[in-house]
Write an enzyme that holds these catalytic residues in place. Structure first.
Site, PDB file in Angstrom:
ATOM      1  N   THR A  61      22.828  -0.430   5.951  1.00  0.00           N
ATOM      2  CA  THR A  61      21.642  -1.289   5.898  1.00  0.00           C
ATOM      3  C   THR A  61      21.551  -2.054   7.221  1.00  0.00           C
ATOM      4  O   THR A  61      22.558  -2.194   7.917  1.00  0.00           O
ATOM      5  CB  THR A  61      21.740  -2.321   4.752  1.00  0.00           C
ATOM      6  OG1 THR A  61      22.901  -3.132   5.017  1.00  0.00           O
ATOM      7  CG2 THR A  61      21.906  -1.653   3.410  1.00  0.00           C
TER       8      THR A  61
ATOM      9  N   GLU B 244      19.644   1.153  -0.300  1.00  0.00           N
ATOM     10  CA  GLU B 244      20.523   1.181  -1.475  1.00  0.00           C
ATOM     11  C   GLU B 244      19.970   2.063  -2.595  1.00  0.00           C
ATOM     12  O   GLU B 244      20.634   2.308  -3.592  1.00  0.00           O
ATOM     13  CB  GLU B 244      20.699  -0.250  -2.024  1.00  0.00           C
ATOM     14  CG  GLU B 244      21.568  -1.166  -1.175  1.00  0.00           C
ATOM     15  CD  GLU B 244      20.779  -1.897  -0.083  1.00  0.00           C
ATOM     16  OE1 GLU B 244      19.684  -1.422   0.289  1.00  0.00           O
ATOM     17  OE2 GLU B 244      21.266  -2.938   0.379  1.00  0.00           O
TER      18      GLU B 244
ATOM     19  N   LYS C 231       7.840 -22.143   0.218  1.00  0.00           N
ATOM     20  CA  LYS C 231       7.832 -23.076  -0.910  1.00  0.00           C
ATOM     21  C   LYS C 231       7.082 -24.333  -0.486  1.00  0.00           C
ATOM     22  O   LYS C 231       7.570 -25.122   0.299  1.00  0.00           O
ATOM     23  CB  LYS C 231       9.263 -23.403  -1.347  1.00  0.00           C
ATOM     24  CG  LYS C 231       9.922 -22.221  -2.040  1.00  0.00           C
ATOM     25  CD  LYS C 231      11.376 -22.075  -1.675  1.00  0.00           C
ATOM     26  CE  LYS C 231      11.834 -20.662  -2.019  1.00  0.00           C
ATOM     27  NZ  LYS C 231      12.702 -20.059  -1.014  1.00  0.00           N
TER      28      LYS C 231
ATOM     29  N   TRP D 280       4.902 -21.488  -4.846  1.00  0.00           N
ATOM     30  CA  TRP D 280       5.319 -20.442  -3.904  1.00  0.00           C
ATOM     31  C   TRP D 280       4.095 -19.795  -3.278  1.00  0.00           C
ATOM     32  O   TRP D 280       3.124 -19.482  -3.960  1.00  0.00           O
ATOM     33  CB  TRP D 280       6.122 -19.361  -4.635  1.00  0.00           C
ATOM     34  CG  TRP D 280       7.526 -19.768  -4.959  1.00  0.00           C
ATOM     35  CD1 TRP D 280       8.022 -21.037  -4.984  1.00  0.00           C
ATOM     36  CD2 TRP D 280       8.598 -18.902  -5.299  1.00  0.00           C
ATOM     37  NE1 TRP D 280       9.341 -21.026  -5.331  1.00  0.00           N
ATOM     38  CE2 TRP D 280       9.725 -19.728  -5.532  1.00  0.00           C
ATOM     39  CE3 TRP D 280       8.740 -17.516  -5.428  1.00  0.00           C
ATOM     40  CZ2 TRP D 280      10.970 -19.203  -5.884  1.00  0.00           C
ATOM     41  CZ3 TRP D 280       9.973 -17.008  -5.791  1.00  0.00           C
ATOM     42  CH2 TRP D 280      11.078 -17.848  -6.009  1.00  0.00           C
TER      43      TRP D 280
HETATM   44  P1  AMP Z   1      15.562  -0.899   4.034  1.00  0.00           P
HETATM   45  O1  AMP Z   1      16.790  -0.815   3.229  1.00  0.00           O
HETATM   46  O2  AMP Z   1      15.833  -1.151   5.483  1.00  0.00           O
HETATM   47  O3  AMP Z   1      14.666   0.256   3.824  1.00  0.00           O
HETATM   48  O4  AMP Z   1      14.762  -2.196   3.565  1.00  0.00           O
HETATM   49  C1  AMP Z   1      14.409  -2.373   2.233  1.00  0.00           C
HETATM   50  C2  AMP Z   1      13.511  -3.556   2.106  1.00  0.00           C
HETATM   51  O5  AMP Z   1      12.299  -3.332   2.832  1.00  0.00           O
HETATM   52  C3  AMP Z   1      13.049  -3.843   0.692  1.00  0.00           C
HETATM   53  O6  AMP Z   1      14.008  -4.565  -0.048  1.00  0.00           O
HETATM   54  C4  AMP Z   1      11.776  -4.643   0.944  1.00  0.00           C
HETATM   55  O7  AMP Z   1      12.064  -5.993   1.234  1.00  0.00           O
HETATM   56  C5  AMP Z   1      11.221  -3.996   2.187  1.00  0.00           C
HETATM   57  N1  AMP Z   1      10.206  -3.004   1.801  1.00  0.00           N
HETATM   58  C6  AMP Z   1      10.332  -1.682   1.690  1.00  0.00           C
HETATM   59  N2  AMP Z   1       9.149  -1.108   1.341  1.00  0.00           N
HETATM   60  C7  AMP Z   1       8.259  -2.115   1.215  1.00  0.00           C
HETATM   61  C8  AMP Z   1       6.883  -2.191   0.860  1.00  0.00           C
HETATM   62  N3  AMP Z   1       6.167  -1.118   0.605  1.00  0.00           N
HETATM   63  N4  AMP Z   1       6.312  -3.421   0.799  1.00  0.00           N
HETATM   64  C9  AMP Z   1       7.021  -4.540   1.081  1.00  0.00           C
HETATM   65  N5  AMP Z   1       8.314  -4.529   1.434  1.00  0.00           N
HETATM   66  C10 AMP Z   1       8.937  -3.339   1.502  1.00  0.00           C
END
Ligand code: AMP
Length: 540
Positions: A185, A330, A438, A443
């Site tokens: 990640t 994940e 906040k 929110w």
């Molecule tokens: P990653 O593991 O780098 O792919 O990041 C995952 C995170 O990206 C998620 O927990 C979200 O916070 C954000 N994310 C992924 N897809 C979206 C989406 N379509 N809209 C908003 N946030 C997203």
């Protein structure tokens, strides 16, 4: 009583064996790092995967060993996906856009034995090579001719490595629950964490990617994954293409609007997937050149929230359906996809766009709930929001050699996203829990305010962060990049918020910047903006 079905394991080799046998002539096209467009077929690719697997055996790679890749989307990377996992080793894809310290940490933590590196990434490798002494062999993913430009000692050439190997590999027996691939990640606040996928999780996830309510990839598609192969296995697309025999078009290291649109048009691409920032560049290029995309049918956009204006532009100006999806490293990564259902078809156009802008419905295989601070499950009324938790056969059960606990007491993975789920089953991410603003006990969703800002015709990109406020705790600050040659003030933009959100949610002020900082995976780096604006004070 046990069922009487054959106990064939779900392994990654079976995907490519299927395509080799039943779609041997389908093309894989790559914009190569060396320059020219490279073309070959699944059958030719399969032969090279066998040779690669034999070469890995010769270099001493055994089941469970980690083999790293620092590479863009291309045919040699595709061969590595299957050649490494096919012999029971673990294909560890590494994001070359990360900082040197993070790269060093990840490569050492994973204990990579061999590192494969694309030609254009060698300068990055050179900077860290002294700190990754456990790597035994470096292989540059190029041919003899281009090796002369590599300024790194003691490394092998990919084409030399596989040249004299046998075309037939004795693939070892693999248990479907064995590890197949590893991806870290981004880790904005702590060290990156490894997610270790299994053969079974990858194959099950591929079925979901190919399902019509997933990404709907089929043998009739020509697929261009813009999403990098080092970011959650390009959302599982290379495996899904192998499962179905879809044509693949790899963009190499060129993600700019012109390079992508050239490939979309010349290779008659029907399906593509990527993050909003890349699509912004493409749409800008298309509008400057007045080009259309005659073959593109659909694009999946995710990784961060997709502004409704982008969905509208794709649909109205290009007749391309723009489908919003959500997921995480994940989760392999697919969790939700925004396809419509029969029951909601009747709702009016304005509401339909609102629904399309939500992150979508969970696929079978991903169970989902929202919880409050005491881990009580919340209602699916589209209003109440809480932390989104997930469960399923392609969701991680723990991190790789890392004790971080991200689970509820009853074993659900806590995503860190704050979301609502509506009665139609559509999930909407309100914010990352650390990004939500906040204000006076209420929110405010930074995503909602950003989406409205980019709906203004003069705004190219926008981010909203919370700024300390004596009276309200926090108030939203809008940080904007203007389109070239456009004059814009805070008041101009604020008028677009009228009627869309309550007045107290409007951004308190707007700051214009030349560009926004992005993470290595294309998300806006809010931590950098928060640092940059930490002493910011609202006037008046
Ligand atoms: P990653 O593991 O780098 O792919 O990041 C995952 C995170 O990206 C998620 O927990 C979200 O916070 C954000 N994310 C992924 N897809 C979206 C989406 N379509 N809209 C908003 N946030 C997203």
């Amino acid at each position: 009583m046990r069922g009487l079905m054959m106990d064939n394991g779900l392994t990654i080799n079976s995907l490519i064996e299927h395509t080799n046998k039943f779609h041997p002539k389908t093309e894989i096209v790559s914009r190569s790092i060396e320059g020219p467009i490279h073309r070959y077929t699944y059958a030719e690719s399969y032969v090279r995967m066998n040779k690669l697997a034999n070469a890995l055996f010769r270099l001493g790679i055994k089941k469970g060993d980690r083999v790293g890749t620092l590479a863009w989307n291309g045919y040699r990377h595709f061969e590595l996906y299957f050649g490494i996992s096919g012999i029971g080793a673990i294909c560890h894809t590494i994001n070359p856009r990360l900082f040197g310290d993070q790269l060093t940490y990840i490569i050492n933590h994973a204990n990579d034995k061999i590192l494969f590196c694309d030609l254009s990434i060698v300068p990055i490798l050179k900077n860290i090579v002294a700190n990754i002494s456990k790597v035994q062999t470096f292989v540059i993913m190029t041919d003899k001719e281009n090796m002369s430009q590599v300024e790194l000692e003691n490394c092998l050439c990919y084409e030399d490595l596989i040249e004299n190997e046998s075309k037939i590999c004795e693939w070892p027996e693999i248990d479907e629950n064995d590890a197949s691939s590893l991806c870290y990640t981004s880790g904005t606040t702590s060290n990156p964490k490894g997610v270790l996928y299994s053969h079974r999780s990858v194959v099950l996830h591929s079925f979901a990617v190919c399902a019509s309510d997933g990404l709907g990839i089929s043998a009739r598609d020509a697929v261009l994954p813009v999403v990098p192969m080092f970011h959650v296995n390009a959302w599982g697309i290379p495996y899904a293409c192998a499962m179905t025999g879809a044509k693949i078009v790899f963009p190499g290291d060129k993600m700019d609007g012109k390079s992508i649109s050239d490939l979309l048009i010349s290779e008659k691409v029907t399906f593509s997937a990527g993050v909003p920032t890349v699509w912004l560049m493409l749409l800008q290029h298309l509008s400057e050149t007045a080009q259309k995309l005659p073959d593109l049918e659909r694009t999946i956009v995710g990784g961060s929230a997709v502004p409704p204006s982008m969905i509208e532009t794709f649909e109205k100006e290009f007749n391309v359906s723009c489908i919003h999806a959500w997921g995480m490293t994940e989760m392999s990564p697919l969790g939700t996809v925004g396809h419509m259902t029969n029951s909601i078809k009747e709702i009016g156009n304005g509401n339909l766009l609102k629904l399309k802008a939500k992150q979508g419905r969970p696929l079978f295989g991903v169970n989902m709930k929202i919880i409050d601070d005491d881990e009580n499950e919340l209602e699916h009324d589209g209003q109440v929001f809480g932390e989104l938790c997930v469960k399923g056969p392609w969701v991680t059960s723990s991190y790789f050699e890392d004790e971080t606990d991200s689970f509820t007491k009853d074993g659900w993975f806590r995503t860190g996203d704050v979301a609502t789920i509506d009665p139609h089953g559509f999930m909407e991410v309100v914010d990352r829990s650390k990004d939500v603003i906040k204000s006076g006990g209420e929110w405010i969703s930074s995503i909602e305010l950003e989406n409205i800002a980019v709906g203004h015709s003069g705004v190219l990109e926008a981010a909203v962060i919370g700024i300390y406020d004596k009276k309200w705790g926090e108030r939203p600050l809008l940080i904007c990049v203007k389109k070239e040659g456009i004059e814009l003030t805070h008041d101009d933009i604020i008028s677009t918020y009228e009627g869309k959100v309550a007045k107290w949610c409007f951004p308190e002020a707007t700051e214009f910047v030349l560009e926004l900082p992005h993470t290595a995976t294309g998300k806006v780096k809010k931590s950098v903006l928060r640092e940059q604006f930490k002493d910011y004070e609202f006037k008046g």
